[in-house]
Design an enzyme around this catalytic site. Structure first.
Site, mmCIF file in Angstrom:
data_model
loop_
_atom_site.group_PDB
_atom_site.id
_atom_site.type_symbol
_atom_site.label_atom_id
_atom_site.label_comp_id
_atom_site.label_asym_id
_atom_site.label_seq_id
_atom_site.Cartn_x
_atom_site.Cartn_y
_atom_site.Cartn_z
ATOM 1 N N SER A 1 -9.520 2.066 3.581
ATOM 2 C CA SER A 1 -9.013 2.362 2.226
ATOM 3 C C SER A 1 -7.797 1.800 1.439
ATOM 4 O O SER A 1 -7.207 2.493 1.324
ATOM 5 C CB SER A 1 -7.818 3.384 3.133
ATOM 6 O OG SER A 1 -6.832 3.437 4.391
ATOM 7 N N LYS B 1 0.678 -1.264 -0.425
ATOM 8 C CA LYS B 1 -0.392 0.224 0.216
ATOM 9 C C LYS B 1 0.938 1.448 0.103
ATOM 10 O O LYS B 1 1.961 1.571 0.325
ATOM 11 C CB LYS B 1 -0.493 0.054 0.917
ATOM 12 C CG LYS B 1 -2.013 1.139 1.098
ATOM 13 C CD LYS B 1 -2.588 1.161 2.487
ATOM 14 C CE LYS B 1 -4.160 1.857 3.249
ATOM 15 N NZ LYS B 1 -4.660 1.454 4.058
ATOM 16 N N SER C 1 -9.965 -0.428 7.286
ATOM 17 C CA SER C 1 -9.446 0.145 6.076
ATOM 18 C C SER C 1 -8.583 -1.430 4.952
ATOM 19 O O SER C 1 -8.535 -1.534 4.103
ATOM 20 C CB SER C 1 -7.608 0.564 6.320
ATOM 21 O OG SER C 1 -8.919 2.485 5.761
#
Length: 433
Positions: A147, A73, A171
């Site tokens: 996210s 990420k 997330s």
């Protein structure tokens, strides 16, 4: 193909790191429309894969992830790759590489790409006006969740064999649930976030997104730098917090969850109703996270507010307006909520509840219909996951399906009982396929 299967093929000489990377790159090209990747270092990755392949031929193994292609990420700095965290605003100073990334690299992982995400991790849709929306792996017209949106989509589509994500309110679990993969949020502090861009230091967690619970366990041990024994009961007792779920599910997810609860006794599991009222948990979480996030981004917010998209800027400004007393009150209220969770977990092996009230909604959705009526997208989709980030307990999301789309379950255990949660998640995964 899952990670441990690929590892076994490598060990038997039936594939190579270069071949695994080529497959990941081919999948990335085939699914460019999903917008999963923020940065792809194709040439550098091929050179590294060649080195890893040659080392394997010579019998040299760097570690348990030797030659396994992974993504990360884009809030974890990776040496040689940019870190933008999905924003145009300047970021606070970050090191060359985050500790969790170093752990993966030292284990021999081939880190070839960074994944798109909701801007500065402050959101759960995966729709980012600066980088474009990440699209659902199964249906490109739907949200990917956030996210850690690109991480979940990449894993679901085979763009790498797993990904490193982060979870502050859901997330890891929300995008895992939306895309039909496994997400694990370990206990708070189990996996280091040193060097990563924070959102809320007291609530942030790092963890893996993978194809299977076994893969998630394997990666968590590497990320944590310690053994996590799988010690779960053969016939688990699940606590179901029906009071907490009241009015928070969509009709179809409620029906599917009820069918599961009716099926579990035939699988030799016990189901008990437990009480988990958690009054005001959504408001406590919102105050605490926004206060902390606003202080992390305060300099950029004052000097370059135009670098944040309007929705994220509004949330950060709301956090900046909170006082220290507001924050202290939220911290105190969190401790009262923590006691309620401890009580709910007494006498059961884990809590079991849906990760999401509905399957992934269409892109652009702002409001959804639940049993209790219309709710804002944020409140509907984050309320089921945020308590367990706020309270720091291990939570695993294997998945089931509703209306043909994935909807995750959550297995929640006591703090530090990560092995128990993973063991019970594996038990569920084996029986719900």
């Amino acid at each position: 193909m899952d990670l441990l299967t690929a590892k076994a093929l490598l060990e038997r000489g039936e594939t190579t790191p270069l071949a695994l990377l080529e497959e990941a790159l081919e999948r990335a090209r085939a699914f460019q429309d999903r917008n999963a990747l923020a940065h792809l270092d194709e040439e550098g990755a091929k050179e590294e894969a060649q080195r890893l392949t040659e080392e394997l031929r010579q019998g040299y193994i760097r570690g348990p992830l030797h030659g396994i292609p992974l993504t990360v990420k884009d809030l974890f700095p990776v040496k040689g790759m940019p870190t933008r965290a999905g924003t145009r605003a300047p970021l606070p100073p970050l090191p060359e590489e985050a500790q969790a990334v170093r752990r993966l690299r030292e284990a021999g992982a081939l880190i070839f790409a960074k994944t798109n995400m909701h801007e500065v991790a402050l959101g759960i849709t995966g729709e980012n006006p600066w980088t474009g929306p990440v699209r659902n792996a199964l249906d490109a017209s739907r949200q990917a969740g956030g996210s850690s949106s690109g991480s979940a989509v990449a894993v679901a589509l085979g763009i790498g064999l797993a990904s490193l994500g982060s979870d502050t309110g859901g997330s890891i679990r929300i995008p895992a649930a939306f895309n039909g993969v496994v997400g694990f949020k370990p206990s708070y502090g189990r996996v280091s976030l040193e060097g990563a861009l924070p959102l809320s230091r007291s609530t942030d967690h790092a963890g893996p997104i993978a194809k299977t619970v076994r893969d998630a366990h394997f990666l968590t041990e590497i990320l944590a730098g310690e053994s996590i024994p799988l010690e779960g009961p053969q016939n688990p007792t699940f606590g179901v917090p029906l009071d907490f779920l009241e009015g928070r599910l969509g009709v179809e997810v409620r029906r599917a969850f009820q069918r599961l609860l009716e099926e579990l006794p035939s699988l030799r599991a016990e189901v008990r109703e437990v009480s988990l009222p958690l009054p005001g948990v959504y408001e406590v979480y919102t105050r605490l996270v926004r206060y902390e996030a606003a202080r992390i981004h305060e300099k950029a917010l004052r000097e370059h507010p135009e670098g944040f998209s309007p929705q994220v800027r509004e949330a950060l400004m709301a956090g900046l307006a909170l006082t220290e007393k507001d924050y202290r009150d939220a911290v105190a209220e969190r401790e009262a909520l923590r006691l309620q969770l401890v009580k709910a977990l007494r006498g059961v092996d884990a809590l079991l509840l849906p990760a999401q009230p509905l399957p992934a909604p269409p892109l652009g959705t702002e409001e959804v219909e639940l049993e209790s009526g219309k709710k804002s997208h944020r409140e509907a989709f984050i309320t089921l996951t945020l308590p367990f980030s706020l309270l720091g307990v291990p939570t695993l999301t294997p998945f089931a399906r509703v209306e043909g789309m994935p909807v995750g379950l959550q297995v929640v255990g006591p703090y530090a009982e990560d092995g128990r949660v993973l063991a019970i998640g594996g038990w569920l995964e084996a029986r719900l396929k």
